[in-house]
Write a protein that holds these residues in place. Structure first.
Motif, PDB file in Angstrom:
ATOM      1  N   THR A   1      -4.496   2.801   6.441  1.00  0.00           N
ATOM      2  CA  THR A   1      -3.876   1.528   6.080  1.00  0.00           C
ATOM      3  C   THR A   1      -2.586   1.322   6.857  1.00  0.00           C
ATOM      4  O   THR A   1      -2.292   0.224   7.329  1.00  0.00           O
ATOM      5  N   PHE A   2      -1.824   2.409   6.997  1.00  0.00           N
ATOM      6  CA  PHE A   2      -0.562   2.298   7.724  1.00  0.00           C
ATOM      7  C   PHE A   2      -0.811   1.881   9.172  1.00  0.00           C
ATOM      8  O   PHE A   2      -0.138   0.992   9.699  1.00  0.00           O
TER       9      PHE A   2
ATOM     10  N   TYR B   1       0.099   4.237  -2.647  1.00  0.00           N
ATOM     11  CA  TYR B   1      -0.325   5.584  -2.265  1.00  0.00           C
ATOM     12  C   TYR B   1       0.739   6.612  -2.613  1.00  0.00           C
ATOM     13  O   TYR B   1       0.411   7.737  -2.989  1.00  0.00           O
TER      14      TYR B   1
ATOM     15  N   PHE C   1      -4.106   6.481   3.351  1.00  0.00           N
ATOM     16  CA  PHE C   1      -2.736   6.031   3.630  1.00  0.00           C
ATOM     17  C   PHE C   1      -2.525   5.841   5.131  1.00  0.00           C
ATOM     18  O   PHE C   1      -2.065   4.799   5.578  1.00  0.00           O
TER      19      PHE C   1
ATOM     20  N   ARG D   1      -1.970  -1.860   9.085  1.00  0.00           N
ATOM     21  CA  ARG D   1      -1.073  -2.883   8.574  1.00  0.00           C
ATOM     22  C   ARG D   1       0.374  -2.647   8.954  1.00  0.00           C
ATOM     23  O   ARG D   1       1.154  -3.590   9.020  1.00  0.00           O
ATOM     24  N   GLY D   2       0.743  -1.397   9.161  1.00  0.00           N
ATOM     25  CA  GLY D   2       2.149  -1.094   9.412  1.00  0.00           C
ATOM     26  C   GLY D   2       2.544  -1.295  10.868  1.00  0.00           C
ATOM     27  O   GLY D   2       3.708  -1.510  11.169  1.00  0.00           O
TER      28      GLY D   2
ATOM     29  N   TYR E   1       0.813  -1.214   0.000  1.00  0.00           N
ATOM     30  CA  TYR E   1       0.000   0.000   0.000  1.00  0.00           C
ATOM     31  C   TYR E   1       0.850   1.269   0.000  1.00  0.00           C
ATOM     32  O   TYR E   1       0.464   2.276  -0.570  1.00  0.00           O
ATOM     33  N   VAL E   2       2.028   1.214   0.644  1.00  0.00           N
ATOM     34  CA  VAL E   2       2.851   2.428   0.687  1.00  0.00           C
ATOM     35  C   VAL E   2       3.246   2.833  -0.728  1.00  0.00           C
ATOM     36  O   VAL E   2       3.079   3.993  -1.122  1.00  0.00           O
TER      37      VAL E   2
END
Lengths: 360, 391
Positions: free
Chosen positions: B148-149, A325, B145, B152-153, A321-322
């Motif tokens: 999601t981060f 985006y 972003f 998931r991050g 995803y990084v």
């Protein structure tokens, strides 16, 4: 004098003299540079040095490696064009190039000539043929399949164009001495500016089918576009009103004493000057419109951001995803950046034209 | 147009005829007729369309039971409460994220603005870069972003990241220590109030008499001394509830959801860039002579900034920044995309459950219109007060 000398010296000498202006600023600069490097080195390592550039599934990018640009590479067509039929994507590309070229030409005052109108008609006609197809042996592509960057650009360009057209009567209405027009314009502008864009889009996509008789209801794209246009028109009318207010009264009086009627006066004398005055604010609204189109994702359309999200759903590639985006962000930033750059260029060429004509 | 007196000489019939043939009257009348036709037509079509589908209209559904849970709420709420209460929860969540976002984005904006005006080229360029990049990327993309981060991050609950004891970052949210008031809480607060009153009295007396002593040491002592004594006598007013890992999740402390964190981060970082530009313009709008005069009076550069530049800059800053705050509040509606239960999200779920789209969307619009009106009223008052100081 010193500034002149500084400007002539090469950039690194200028930089050094700038950095070492005073002991305090040297210390500040060194500390800031150190902190910058602390962030920048891992970032460069991730984005370039450790990055994986080729591969056809998530396995080619193991956990420890840097950015997985291979993912973007393999999903590029999906992110850029959405669900537009794969073999026909050149049409969307060609149409979008024509549309962007039309806008670029029309924003430059050098091209404000009589032939611009036929050029627009021809351009829009070929745009429609390329996007929809159905003639000249091109297969028909439903508007619900349009997506990705072409959809983002379409919504932005037509949203701004129609918004500008509608904003003119609203701005004039708000200035009008006639209470009915003034009141309706005020209510419309303040109501739209008081609510978020997403609620206007909801309204357009949910309420329009309700209040329009069956059979006349526009498709999803048309409804979203109507919502976007109404929203932008309110903001543009407000900006334009600022321009109208700044026009000296003498301009109106001169027209009246020359016997110019209302509409020719507005169209040929007042509006050109007003638009010129509010150009920077309009450019900002243009950028806002481009960013605002990303909201259509929420009403289930697949613009650039929506297509990027769709790319994330592939089970073969999990967790990039990084990269996605960042890529989409770079595309948006480049577009917004070029709009504001072009806006500044237009401003400058307008100013030069004005100075030139004043000399003659 | 003839002067009014000219009309008075002619008979009423002629006057009416003249009035009716005037162009401005005709155009306005035509506009009203068209508008009424349009509204009547759409109501007609809408009512026939509604009759075909469900037939339910009106706001009575607000008092029916909602069957959905909302992730977070400032007031107790659970499935089975009314839709009305769900909307109240949505409004409170919107206000919560907007209020904190306004504070944080102002703070970020101030720092970036000062950074852009700093002596160091590197810092200036860095802050400029921040503004240029962040402003040009759609807020929705940034929110997605961050969301999601955060999901998931960040590590799982078992391997929670703990930068400081008592703070745990996990993909299920932030776990923080929370204060728990004890029995002595009331007494200590009362003592603190007494201290504040005493210190205000001292401040007033100091200003009246121009007494030759420094205010701060004595003032601070007076403020906190009663509270300290009370704590000593009655015991600590609050204890800290530290989150503990038990089984699969943390218990105790307070939880901040990833959705809220993403909203707050995204909104503040995005609006912060706009605020930075506004604040910078405000500071640059204060004439250079003011700064030089302050410096030549022997004030410290920091004092010049605090006491001379910022108060004057505020006058320039308040109108545009109030607009920016309003935008932030409206943009908090994007919470619907990442599942933060604010107004639009609540309305959206309600719409899906009751299919009363007309009502749900009007509720959203009405609430935002009211919020906009209240905010602009408050800021207008503030603006009037800050500009009244002008001499």
């Amino acid at each position: 004098m010193t500034e002149l000398a500084l400007n002539r010296s090469p950039w690194w000498q200028r930089l050094i003299s700038e950095v070492t202006k005073s002991p305090m600023s040297t210390i500040l600069n060194v500390v800031a540079l150190g902190m910058l490097l602390l962030i920048a080195i891992p970032l460069v390592k991730w984005a370039l040095i450790d990055a994986v550039w080729t591969g056809d599934s998530g396995d080619s990018c193991p956990a420890g490696s840097g950015a997985c640009w291979a993912f973007i590479g393999s999903k590029l067509r999906l992110i850029l064009f959405g669900r537009f039929p794969y073999d026909e994507q050149w049409r969307a590309l060609a149409g979008t190039v024509i549309l962007v070229a039309l806008v670029v030409i029309s924003l430059n005052p050098v091209f404000w000539r009589k032939w611009l109108l036929p050029v627009w008609i021809a351009g829009l006609l070929s745009y429609g043929i390329l996007m929809w197809g159905g003639v000249f042996g091109l297969s028909y592509v439903e508007s619900s399949l349009w997506g990705g960057l072409p959809l983002t650009i379409l919504l932005t360009v037509f949203g701004v164009a129609f918004g500008l057209v509608i904003s003119v009567p609203i701005a004039l209405g708000r200035q009008s001495k006639l209470p009915v027009f003034r009141l309706s314009a005020i209510v419309f502008v303040e109501a739209v500016r008081g609510v978020p864009l997403i609620s206007v889009l909801f309204m357009a996509s949910v309420l329009l089918p309700l209040i329009i008789p069956d059979g006349f209801t526009p498709d999803g794209l048309g409804r979203v576009l109507i919502g976007l246009v109404l929203f932008l028109a309110a903001y543009m009318a407000e900006v334009l009103r600022g321009g109208l207010q700044a026009i000296p009264k003498g301009q109106y009086e001169a027209c009246r004493s020359l016997g110019v009627a209302y509409w020719p006066m507005i169209l040929k004398v007042i509006l050109p000057q007003a638009f010129e005055m509010v150009l920077p604010a309009m450019v900002n609204l243009f950028i806002g419109a481009l960013k605002g189109t990303s909201l259509v994702v929420i009403v289930a359309m697949m613009d650039l951001l929506g297509a990027a999200q769709a790319a994330l759903a592939d089970p073969k590639w999990i967790g990039f995803y990084v990269e996605t985006y960042v890529f989409a962000g770079i595309v948006y930033a480049l577009m917004c950046g070029s709009i504001s750059w072009y806006g500044r260029q237009t401003e400058r060429s307008l100013r030069e034209m004005r100075e030139h004509s004043n000399k003659n | 147009m003839k002067p009014v007196s000219a009309y008075q000489d002619v008979p009423g019939r002629v006057r009416l005829a003249r009035f009716l043939t005037r162009r401005d009257f005709q155009s306005q009348g035509l506009f009203i007729i068209l508008a009424i036709l349009l509204i009547w037509g759409s109501i007609h079509v809408a009512s026939s369309n509604l009759a075909e589908s469900s037939g339910k209209t009106g706001f009575a559904f607000l008092w029916q039971k909602a069957s959905f849970e909302l992730g977070e709420s400032l007031i107790p709420y659970s499935a089975g409460d009314t839709y009305f209460k769900a909307f109240v929860v949505g409004v409170l969540n919107t206000l919560k994220v907007a209020a904190l976002g306004i504070v944080l984005s102002t703070f970020i904006g101030l720092i970036i603005a000062l950074g852009q005006l700093s002596k160091s080229v590197v810092i200036t360029r860095l802050c400029r870069g921040y503004v240029e990049v962040v402003r040009n990327i759609p807020l929705l993309l940034q929110l997605l972003f961050w969301h999601t981060f955060l999901l998931r991050g960040l590590p799982t609950v078992r391997q929670a990241l703990s930068p400081v004891d008592g703070i745990y970052l996990t993909n299920r949210g932030l776990y923080l220590v929370s204060p728990v008031p004890e029995s002595s809480f009331g007494i200590v607060m009362a003592a603190l109030l007494v201290g504040i009153i005493l210190a205000s009295g001292l401040w007033y007396w100091h200003r009246k008499t121009n007494a030759g002593f420094r205010l701060w040491p004595l003032g601070l002592t007076l403020t906190f001394l009663p509270a300290i004594i009370a704590t000593y006598v009655a015991g600590a007013p609050i204890t800290w509830d530290v989150p503990q890992l038990t089984g699969f999740n943390f218990t105790g402390g307070m939880t901040i959801s990833p959705e809220f964190t993403a909203m707050l981060l995204g909104l503040s970082i995005y609006t912060g860039a706009f605020n930075a530009e506004i604040i910078r313009a405000g500071i640059l709008g204060v004439s250079k002579g003011q700064v030089e005069a302050g410096l030549s009076l022997g004030l410290h550069p920091g004092q010049v900034m605090r006491k001379i530049v910022l108060p004057q800059a505020l006058r320039i800053i308040i109108p545009p920044i109030s607009n920016s705050y309003l935008n932030l509040t409206k943009e908090s509606s994007l919470g619907v995309a990442i599942g933060y239960p604010e107004i639009v999200r609540v309305a959206n779920i309600t719409l899906a459950e009751t299919s009363q789209s007309l009502e749900c969307i009007s509720i959203i619009m009405l609430i935002y219109l009211i919020l906009s009106l209240i905010t602009s009223l408050i800021l207008n008052v503030m603006n009037a007060r800050s500009s009244r100081e002008e001499r």
